[in-house]
Scaffold this active site. Structure first.
Site, PDB file in Angstrom:
ATOM      1  N   ALA A  33      -1.438  -9.352   6.492  1.00 19.21           N
ATOM      2  CA  ALA A  33      -0.158  -8.635   6.493  1.00 19.21           C
ATOM      3  C   ALA A  33       1.052  -9.552   6.605  1.00 19.21           C
ATOM      4  CB  ALA A  33      -0.148  -7.623   7.627  1.00 19.21           C
ATOM      5  N   THR A  93       5.112  -9.155   5.079  1.00 16.02           N
ATOM      6  CA  THR A  93       6.218  -8.648   5.907  1.00 16.02           C
ATOM      7  C   THR A  93       7.566  -9.109   5.353  1.00 16.02           C
ATOM      8  OG1 THR A  93       5.816 -10.506   7.412  1.00 16.02           O
ATOM      9  CG2 THR A  93       4.992  -8.377   8.115  1.00 16.02           C
ATOM     10  N   GLN A 126      -6.428  -9.121   2.599  1.00 12.09           N
ATOM     11  CA  GLN A 126      -6.594  -7.861   3.316  1.00 12.09           C
ATOM     12  C   GLN A 126      -5.507  -6.879   2.896  1.00 12.09           C
ATOM     13  OE1 GLN A 126      -6.418 -10.278   7.083  1.00 12.09           O
ATOM     14  NE2 GLN A 126      -8.025  -8.906   7.727  1.00 12.09           N
ATOM     15  N   HIS A 140      -9.804  -4.938   1.135  1.00 10.31           N
ATOM     16  CA  HIS A 140      -9.514  -3.627   1.729  1.00 10.31           C
ATOM     17  C   HIS A 140      -9.016  -2.632   0.696  1.00 10.31           C
ATOM     18  CE1 HIS A 140      -9.045  -5.468   6.050  1.00 10.31           C
ATOM     19  NE2 HIS A 140     -10.297  -5.399   5.636  1.00 10.31           N
ATOM     20  N   CYS A 199     -12.149   9.763  -6.809  1.00  6.81           N
ATOM     21  CA  CYS A 199     -12.792  11.027  -6.480  1.00  6.81           C
ATOM     22  C   CYS A 199     -14.134  10.702  -5.815  1.00  6.81           C
ATOM     23  CB  CYS A 199     -13.031  11.845  -7.738  1.00  6.81           C
ATOM     24  SG  CYS A 199     -14.008  13.331  -7.429  1.00  6.81           S
ATOM     25  N   CYS A 242     -17.239  12.674  -8.112  1.00  9.59           N
ATOM     26  CA  CYS A 242     -17.698  12.168  -9.422  1.00  9.59           C
ATOM     27  C   CYS A 242     -17.350  10.696  -9.617  1.00  9.59           C
ATOM     28  CB  CYS A 242     -17.122  13.016 -10.557  1.00  9.59           C
ATOM     29  SG  CYS A 242     -15.374  12.712 -10.878  1.00  9.59           S
ATOM     30  N   CYS A 280      -8.703  15.324  -8.569  1.00 14.66           N
ATOM     31  CA  CYS A 280      -9.519  14.759  -9.642  1.00 14.66           C
ATOM     32  C   CYS A 280      -9.362  15.616 -10.889  1.00 14.66           C
ATOM     33  CB  CYS A 280     -10.982  14.712  -9.201  1.00 14.66           C
ATOM     34  SG  CYS A 280     -12.088  14.183 -10.525  1.00 14.66           S
ATOM     35  N   SER A 314      -3.973 -12.353  11.761  1.00 19.39           N
ATOM     36  CA  SER A 314      -4.362 -12.718  13.128  1.00 19.39           C
ATOM     37  C   SER A 314      -5.882 -12.690  13.285  1.00 19.39           C
ATOM     38  CB  SER A 314      -3.680 -11.784  14.131  1.00 19.39           C
ATOM     39  OG  SER A 314      -3.849 -10.449  13.724  1.00 19.39           O
TER      40      SER A 314
HETATM   41 ZN   LIG Z   1     -14.160  14.151  -9.570  1.00 21.10          ZN
END
Ligand SMILES: [Zn+2]
Length: 223
Positions: A5, A9, A82, A100, A108, A111, A132, A174
């Protein structure tokens, strides 16, 4: 290269974990966990809609540009991040592993359809929860929520990169969130640029306690 992060910033994106960060104001388990999403997707999107707009409007900063330039010069082989804001790619970095997830799409869960960001944003103009197009289920933000596993392949790729690296440079993290926080330990050596202490300061060959942008810009100028 492992970024967190602290790299974003300076683009005006608040850090989730700092005292002034987002989690000081809202409960992450209500608005950003997979359990919270299954219980009440509208509540989760109520949180993400504002955040997604903020992230799409943000611009890469000096740190992102410096890292992209280091890659062009062959000094950085890849970036494991991240961050979900896609700013590394937008700054021109090519090898980016987003452990991440990211805001570039939503999924979805039934599916496994992937809805690109532009379509998600268009849907958010019209309704509270994007759906979806195939099965009408609520789409899940493309970011890893609390209680979810990391994207298949991403952490394996990140581990491979760390093991192959001569040096892992950690910038703006960190190193509190596992398993990503353990990646530097897979490398032959690692260095850290971060404001404030990290969990791995003792093992680093170098620790610089300073903002990412000015430090990486200085590195580029010194080379
Ligand atoms: Zn779907």
């Amino acid at each position: 290269m492992l970024t967190g992060a602290g790299v974003s910033t300076e683009s005006g994106i608040p850090d989730f974990r700092s005292a002034s960060g987002i989690w000081a104001e809202v409960d992450p388990f209500e608005v950003a966990s997979i359990q919270g999403f299954r219980r009440d997707p509208e509540r989760v999107w109520g949180f993400y809609r504002e955040r997604i707009h903020l992230l799409h409007g943000a611009q890469p900063n000096a740190a992102h540009h410096a890292l992209a330039e280091l890659e062009r010069r062959g000094l950085v082989s890849a970036i494991v991040t991240q961050n979900i804001d896609t700013l590394h790619s937008r700054a021109g970095s090519c090898e980016v592993v987003e452990v991440h997830g990211s805001i570039r799409s939503a999924q979805c869960l039934r599916c496994l359809w992937t809805e690109p960001a532009e379509a998600v944003l268009a849907q958010l103009e019209a309704r509270l929860t994007p759906l979806c197009p195939h099965c009408d289920d609520p789409l899940k933000p493309g970011v890893v929520l609390f209680g979810e596993l990391l994207p298949p392949g991403a952490i394996e790729r990140a581990t491979e990169l760390a093991r192959a690296a001569g040096l892992v440079l950690v910038v703006g993290s960190s190193l509190e969130v596992w398993p990503v926080a353990g990646l530097p330990l897979e490398a032959r050596s690692f260095a850290i640029v971060n404001r404030g202490p990290t969990a791995l300061d003792d093992g680093a060959v170098l620790k610089i306690d300073a903002p990412a942008g000015e430090t990486l810009t200085a590195v580029l100028e010194a080379l």
